[in-house]
Design an enzyme around this catalytic site. Structure first.
Site, mmCIF file in Angstrom:
data_model
loop_
_atom_site.group_PDB
_atom_site.id
_atom_site.type_symbol
_atom_site.label_atom_id
_atom_site.label_comp_id
_atom_site.label_asym_id
_atom_site.label_seq_id
_atom_site.Cartn_x
_atom_site.Cartn_y
_atom_site.Cartn_z
ATOM 1 N N GLU A 1 -79.668 -6.751 -25.408
ATOM 2 C CA GLU A 1 -79.051 -7.645 -24.867
ATOM 3 C C GLU A 1 -80.457 -8.356 -23.567
ATOM 4 O O GLU A 1 -80.673 -7.966 -23.178
ATOM 5 C CB GLU A 1 -77.896 -7.054 -23.777
ATOM 6 C CG GLU A 1 -76.446 -6.652 -24.227
ATOM 7 C CD GLU A 1 -77.478 -4.789 -24.420
ATOM 8 O OE1 GLU A 1 -76.516 -4.374 -25.575
ATOM 9 O OE2 GLU A 1 -78.080 -4.108 -23.825
ATOM 10 N N ASN B 1 -81.674 -16.192 -19.289
ATOM 11 C CA ASN B 1 -83.289 -15.771 -18.852
ATOM 12 C C ASN B 1 -83.759 -16.653 -20.602
ATOM 13 O O ASN B 1 -83.814 -16.081 -21.738
ATOM 14 C CB ASN B 1 -83.711 -14.249 -19.009
ATOM 15 C CG ASN B 1 -85.248 -14.619 -19.927
ATOM 16 O OD1 ASN B 1 -85.943 -14.616 -19.637
ATOM 17 N ND2 ASN B 1 -85.121 -12.989 -19.155
ATOM 18 N N TYR C 1 -86.772 -14.399 -28.524
ATOM 19 C CA TYR C 1 -86.003 -13.651 -29.464
ATOM 20 C C TYR C 1 -85.800 -14.091 -30.514
ATOM 21 O O TYR C 1 -85.519 -14.273 -31.767
ATOM 22 C CB TYR C 1 -84.929 -12.743 -28.345
ATOM 23 C CG TYR C 1 -85.236 -12.056 -27.806
ATOM 24 C CD1 TYR C 1 -85.634 -11.163 -27.660
ATOM 25 C CD2 TYR C 1 -84.528 -11.850 -26.898
ATOM 26 C CE1 TYR C 1 -86.289 -10.344 -26.605
ATOM 27 C CE2 TYR C 1 -84.859 -11.456 -25.738
ATOM 28 C CZ TYR C 1 -85.726 -10.414 -26.051
ATOM 29 O OH TYR C 1 -86.778 -9.628 -24.556
#
Length: 149
Positions: A105, A110, A117
């Site tokens: 998570e 962000n 990611y």
């Protein structure tokens, strides 16, 4: 800059907890990291630059999947590839243990972390409303899955 990634040791905990306290509104404590070291399903790593701990990351393994619990890099060392090096180490370690799926998570705000990611093959698969406190914010649920043949 030379980045060294190695497994978390007891002697690293205070420095890693300090980075947490400077980074997050609800940081993990030194005690939390000590408990992780005792759990055979938790795997944590630290990043060092010039012998100094500048970040850490880890995952918990459950039923062939890994929940990436934490990725943190000291403010003055961000945007220098340290988070990527930590994430790469986590994935390599997990894959060596035959983990086929990784999840995490991340705060919806962000963008830098979400982008990192995504570069590693994670994709958004949902939202956890109000997951974070102080400040209250939703989390993006991200997964990275390997196709099994």
């Amino acid at each position: 800059m030379q980045i060294e990634i190695r497994e978390l040791r007891e002697a690293d905990i205070r420095a890693l907890a300090d980075i947490e306290a400077q980074t997050f509104s609800m940081p993990w404590s030194a005690r939390s990291f000590r408990i992780l070291l005792e759990n055979p399903y938790c795997f944590y790593f630290v990043a060092l630059v010039d012998g100094r701990i500048v970040g850490g990351a880890g995952y918990t393994e459950l039923c062939g999947e890994a929940n990436i619990d934490n990725v943190v890099v000291a403010q003055s060392y961000r945007a220098q590839g340290i988070g990527q090096a930590l994430l790469q180490a986590l994935i390599a370690h997990g894959e060596a243990r035959r983990i086929t799926a990784f999840t995490l998570e991340v705060r919806v705000s962000n963008a830098a972390a979400i982008h990192m990611y995504e570069k590693f093959g994670f994709s958004s698969e949902g939202i956890r409303p109000g997951f974070y406190e102080r400040p209250r914010e939703d989390a993006v649920i991200m997964w990275r899955r390997q196709d099994i043949i």
